[in-house]
Design an enzyme around this catalytic site. Structure first.
Site, PDB file in Angstrom:
ATOM      1  N   TYR A 160      48.320 -37.853  56.328  1.00 25.25           N
ATOM      2  CA  TYR A 160      49.070 -36.598  56.268  1.00 25.25           C
ATOM      3  C   TYR A 160      48.164 -35.459  55.808  1.00 25.25           C
ATOM      4  CZ  TYR A 160      49.241 -37.182  51.160  1.00 25.25           C
ATOM      5  OH  TYR A 160      48.905 -37.324  49.846  1.00 25.25           O
ATOM      6  N   MET A 207      33.012  -3.804  75.382  1.00 26.87           N
ATOM      7  CA  MET A 207      31.728  -3.549  76.031  1.00 26.87           C
ATOM      8  C   MET A 207      31.863  -2.387  77.005  1.00 26.87           C
ATOM      9  SD  MET A 207      30.277  -7.395  76.534  1.00 26.87           S
ATOM     10  CE  MET A 207      31.808  -8.008  77.202  1.00 26.87           C
ATOM     11  N   CYS A 233      45.070 -32.301  50.460  1.00 27.44           N
ATOM     12  CA  CYS A 233      45.987 -31.349  49.834  1.00 27.44           C
ATOM     13  C   CYS A 233      45.303 -30.053  49.411  1.00 27.44           C
ATOM     14  CB  CYS A 233      46.689 -31.976  48.637  1.00 27.44           C
ATOM     15  SG  CYS A 233      45.570 -32.547  47.337  1.00 27.44           S
ATOM     16  N   LYS A 283      36.196 -11.854  84.162  1.00 30.70           N
ATOM     17  CA  LYS A 283      36.503 -10.851  85.175  1.00 30.70           C
ATOM     18  C   LYS A 283      35.965 -11.267  86.542  1.00 30.70           C
ATOM     19  CE  LYS A 283      35.933  -6.545  83.954  1.00 30.70           C
ATOM     20  NZ  LYS A 283      37.285  -5.952  83.827  1.00 30.70           N
ATOM     21  N   HIS A 292      44.552   1.266  73.914  1.00 30.98           N
ATOM     22  CA  HIS A 292      43.654   0.404  73.138  1.00 30.98           C
ATOM     23  C   HIS A 292      44.338  -0.077  71.866  1.00 30.98           C
ATOM     24  CE1 HIS A 292      40.499  -0.308  70.057  1.00 30.98           C
ATOM     25  NE2 HIS A 292      39.901  -0.920  71.055  1.00 30.98           N
ATOM     26  N   GLY A 343      37.832  -3.719  76.044  1.00 30.43           N
ATOM     27  CA  GLY A 343      37.299  -2.468  75.527  1.00 30.43           C
ATOM     28  C   GLY A 343      36.080  -2.590  74.642  1.00 30.43           C
ATOM     29  N   ARG A 346      30.866  -3.066  85.539  1.00 32.41           N
ATOM     30  CA  ARG A 346      31.719  -3.492  84.424  1.00 32.41           C
ATOM     31  C   ARG A 346      31.199  -4.793  83.820  1.00 32.41           C
ATOM     32  NH1 ARG A 346      37.255  -1.398  84.973  1.00 32.41           N
ATOM     33  NH2 ARG A 346      37.489  -0.206  86.893  1.00 32.41           N
ATOM     34  N   ARG A 396      43.957 -11.298  84.320  1.00 32.07           N
ATOM     35  CA  ARG A 396      43.515 -12.203  83.256  1.00 32.07           C
ATOM     36  C   ARG A 396      44.755 -12.625  82.486  1.00 32.07           C
ATOM     37  NH1 ARG A 396      40.403  -7.400  79.953  1.00 32.07           N
ATOM     38  NH2 ARG A 396      42.240  -6.171  79.428  1.00 32.07           N
ATOM     39  N   SER A 431      44.415 -38.732  47.764  1.00 34.63           N
ATOM     40  CA  SER A 431      44.678 -37.394  48.298  1.00 34.63           C
ATOM     41  C   SER A 431      43.423 -36.574  48.052  1.00 34.63           C
ATOM     42  CB  SER A 431      45.878 -36.751  47.590  1.00 34.63           C
ATOM     43  OG  SER A 431      46.124 -35.464  48.124  1.00 34.63           O
TER      44      SER A 431
END
Length: 871
Positions: free
Chosen positions: A846, A89, A826, A8, A450, A87, A78, A334, A759
């Site tokens: 991979y 804090m 995997c 902010k 909110h 929201g 703020r 923001r 693998s």
């Protein structure tokens, strides 16, 4: 300077540097927050003098003096962490008002009603945030007063009314704290600063940080800023806007505002907000004027400003603003939270517009968030029994049992139930319930409430502002369209249409957008690692191909046997007490396996398919009930009692470390023979069907030594020769192993002498490397991550310091023996973005993951390649 000033503070400074109308103020940095917590919630000795000097400078710009009884400077206090935490804090507005300065504000503004309304708001907010008096204490006083006055809205009350409410508020504070409400503006200021720093560690902020991976060490900044007022009359307003639609990503200014209101009125949903643009008002069929119509000059400046901000930040912006007596003030900008669908569209369109590069577009999409695009929506053919309609606050659809509190949501989720959290309105205290719910429904609030903002960030469907629904928390019931619903009843919400439906509704798979395909194409062009899928069924294989899998990295053959006659035959094989009995059962399984493998090879159409030989922990296959034992006994032609005794002989105390993996193939080579024959014969059949050469990759599981691997490989090689003689067809193939035990990692150089690929089975490697059972770890792993013993759940994100080092050792030693060895992963980690980044770092060939996570892995692999290139 986001790390120092917080998001902010940095963005306010940036807007000021751009010459935009920003109320003057200053930022107390995140370093002070760190000091605050390291020094018993105290401040650096020089801070007070710095704050006083900054207040004086702020007042000079604003033309007011903080604490002056005649010309007072009022400020907002703020929070502002470096990562957006909407929201979570605390905030205090109108600070500096007291019994004296409120009269000065009334006189200077010429609006006594506004002045006293602002004072009562300040008392209520300050008492809640700083003095820890519950919000409802003041709401009860206000509601009671409105009832006596027969008033419905706050705007129905005049200055005299607000004076009475203020007196009652102050009396409540004195009653609860045994001291009067603080009148000294400087005492108010330091109380608010301490409360904002203190809110960094409040439960909802801690929960939000945990859910979003934000370190507590970052701290928050505190922004002290001159107040501007949107509640000074019909030429004043306040609102929230996005430079693009945060639900769809459409390139249209999108937002809501309220005339004669303060910012908390918009997000709290106390009043129904109005549309900013005339086009949006018409689309919503609203009779209330848009900002474009009601405040045309301010709107024109606002539109120019939003376009400038998006171009400057090169991203969709979430903006808060106030209009005071016709003058526009920018309070915040923001990068806006958005759905995955919107993220894709915005990133791709901005890249196509030349605002960002394709690489930046790839980096901006959270791979895990793609999950939102790969799950069901309501089937358009399904019957909809609509009981209420609200705002389409966050797209997607979900069904679940109604719960009315976040605590009940957590309890139900723990019991394995899907729930919809139903609230009049949500607050930051509901973050834990919203996190476990399938979707959120509120009766109040707009598209920027909110509930809407948090749900979109979480990727959950949300319907807000469903005002026709009545909720009674005490009786745990809600009424909609004349139908009464109780806690536990099932409803469905459609966040795209804003509908609430009775019962569970049929869902369908989503259609992936053109933007999705475009971004995936860009990612594929950048990534180095291949992405395969873990699949055993034709359905899984087809889904994997649809999502762009480049083969199958793990076919767990034991998973092919869980149904019907198959499991009976497997049980016969396991319970047979001689080779003849086993071969009789294997003869039943051979055609099933051959058919399965042929279909998988056909679907993959020449792409690699890695088939793991049978690895059944016996407890998963042994018959348990009398009915199951009788069924297998009848098939085998033996007595149930004899079979029960044989099952008891095979019982294992720790089956995950028992008679499984290559140990089965070594003890009973006929099992590996059958599977190898099925693989080779299936490959021949698939090759004839597709016209493509099929090269199976056969994987030997759970080896600890080269000698083990060589014994099983010999069986496979012998069967390859046998099938070639029988059919006249020679099938190319590779034999490798699944590295899933620490000893195998250490002996990798020897194993690679005959193994053509590795693998890494990181599920078992994590269990054996850490000595933790993934089935039993839930009772304590949460404490381990909370206390920082482990940075994350090691079964979700690979433990790089332990398991990761074992993988690195095995990769290094395997390559030393066989430089061209193919290396893959995997386990479940193959679909985790953080683990994929580790795989890229150590150069694996991979990753393989579940079919629905293939797009996540493709994008994460591209981001990992970009990050490695940047390093």
């Amino acid at each position: 300077m986001r790390d120092l000033l917080g998001g902010k503070g940095a963005n306010l400074a940036e807007m000021a540097n751009l010459g935009l109308p920003v109320p003057p103020g200053f930022t107390i940095t995140t370093e002070v927050c760190t000091y605050f917590y390291k020094n018993g919630k105290s401040y650096p000795p020089e801070l007070e003098a710095d704050v006083n000097a900054a207040l004086e400078a702020t007042g000079a710009i604003a033309g007011h003096v903080f604490g002056d009884p005649v010309n007072p400077l009022l400020v907002s206090v703020r929070s502002g962490a470096r990562a957006s935490m909407p929201g979570m804090m605390d905030t205090v507005l109108n600070l500096g008002l007291n019994d004296v300065t409120v009269e000065a504000l009334a006189q200077s503004s010429g609006n006594a009603r506004f002045a006293y309304d602002s004072y009562r708001r300040f008392i209520q907010m300050y008492s809640n945030v700083v003095l820890n008096i519950d919000h409802h204490e003041f709401e009860t006083i206000l509601d009671s007063f409105k009832d006596r006055k027969d008033a419905t809205l706050d705007t129905d009350l005049d200055a005299a009314d607000w004076k009475e409410v203020i007196a009652d508020y102050k009396a409540k504070v004195a009653e609860m704290l045994a001291e009067p409400f603080p009148q000294d503006p400087k005492a108010q200021l330091w109380g608010a600063i301490g409360a904002v720093f203190g809110s960094w560690m409040n439960p909802r902020a801690e929960t939000y940080r945990r859910l979003n991976g934000i370190p507590a060490s970052w701290g928050t900044a505190v922004n002290v800023q001159a107040m501007v007022f949107g509640n000074m009359g019909e030429t004043s307003a306040t609102g929230v806007a996005f430079t693009r639609d945060p639900s769809t990503g459409e390139n249209l200014l999108y937002g809501e505002f309220l005339i004669n209101a303060q910012g908390e009125d918009v997000v709290a949903g106390i009043r129904t907000p109005q549309n900013i643009t005339e086009a949006a008002r018409i689309a919503a069929r609203s009779e209330k004027p848009s900002m474009e119509a009601a405040l045309p000059e301010a709107f024109a400046e606002f539109r120019r400003t939003t376009a400038l901000l998006e171009k400057h930040y090169r991203d969709m912006q979430d903006i808060e603003f106030t209009v005071e007596n016709g003058k526009l003030w920018m309070l915040q900008t923001r990068s806006g939270k958005r759905t995955s669908k919107a993220s894709l569209r915005i990133a791709v369109e901005m890249a196509n517009e030349g605002l960002i590069t394709r690489e930046e577009a790839i980096a901006r999409i959270d791979p895990a968030a793609l999950d939102q695009l790969l799950h069901p929506t309501i089937d358009p053919k399904a019957e909809r029994k609509i009981v209420a309609t609200g705002l389409p606050a966050s797209p997607g659809a979900a069904s679940g049992e109604i719960v009315f509190s976040s605590e009940d949501a957590e309890t139900a989720k723990a019991a394995g139930k899907a729930v919809i959290l139903v609230r009049i309105e949500t607050s930051p205290d509901d973050i834990h319930g919203m996190n476990v719910a399938e979707g959120i429904l509120t009766t109040r609030g707009g598209m920027t409430s909110h509930a809407a903002v948090v749900a979109r960030g979480m990727g959950k469907p949300c319907v807000s502002g469903a005002g026709t629904i009545r909720i009674d928390y005490k009786t745990e019931k809600m009424t909609a369209a004349g139908v009464e619903f109780s806690k536990g009843d099932i409803i469905t919400i459609d966040g795209a249409a804003g509908q609430v439906l009775q019962g569970e509704i049929a869902m369908q798979k989503p259609e992936l957008s053109g933007e999705f395909q475009a971004l995936m194409g860009w990612a594929d062009a950048i990534r180095r690692m291949a992405v395969r899928a873990n699949a055993e069924t034709p359905q899984d294989a087809r889904i994997a191909r649809q999502f762009g899998a480049e083969g199958i990295g793990l076919c767990r053959t034991e998973h092919m046997f869980f149904e019907g006659d198959r499991i009976i035959a497997v049980r016969e094989m396991i319970l047979a007490d001689d080779e003849a009995g086993r071969r009789k059962a294997l003869a039943k399984l051979l055609p099933m396996q051959r058919s399965d493998f042929a279909e998988l090879f056909e679907i993959m159409s020449g792409l690699p398919v890695t088939i793991r030989l049978l690895d059944p922990p016996l407890h998963e296959f042994l018959p348990q009930s009398d009915e199951e034992i009788a069924e297998v006994a009848a098939s085998m032609g033996v007595s149930a009692d004899a079979l029960k005794r044989r099952a008891a002989e095979l019982h294992e105390f720790n089956p995950m470390l028992g008679f499984r993996g290559c140990r089965l193939a070594i003890a009973f080579p006929e099992i590996a023979e059958m599977q190898a024959r099925a693989i080779f014969e299936g490959a021949i059949a698939a090759g004839k069907q597709t016209g493509r050469v099929v090269t199976p990759e056969i994987m030997v599981p759970l080896v600890i030594a080269k000698a083990e691997f060589d014994l099983v490989r010999a069986t496979i090689d012998q069967m390859a020769q046998t099938v070639a003689k029988e059919t006249g067809e020679t099938i190319p193939y590779h034999v490798g192993t699944m590295i899933e035990l620490p000893r195998a990692c250490l002996r990798a150089a020897e194993i690679a002498e005959t193994a053509e690929f590795f693998s890494f089975g990181t599920n078992d490697l994590t269990q054996t490397g850490l000595g933790i059972s993934r089935d039993d770890a839930a009772s304590f792993l949460g404490r381990y991550t909370a206390k920082g013993i482990l940075p994350a759940d090691p079964f979700v994100t690979i433990d790089q310091d332990g398991v990761g080092e074992l993988v690195e050792i095995a990769a290094e030693r395997g390559r030393k023996t066989r430089p061209d060895i193919k290396l893959g992963i995997c386990g479940e980690h193959g679909g985790d973005p953080h683990s994929i980044a580790f795989c890229e770092k150590i150069g694996l060939s991979y990753v393989s993951c579940s079919p629905f996570r293939v797009p996540i892995a493709r994008l994460a692999a591209a981001q990992a390649a970009l990050a490695k290139k940047g390093d």
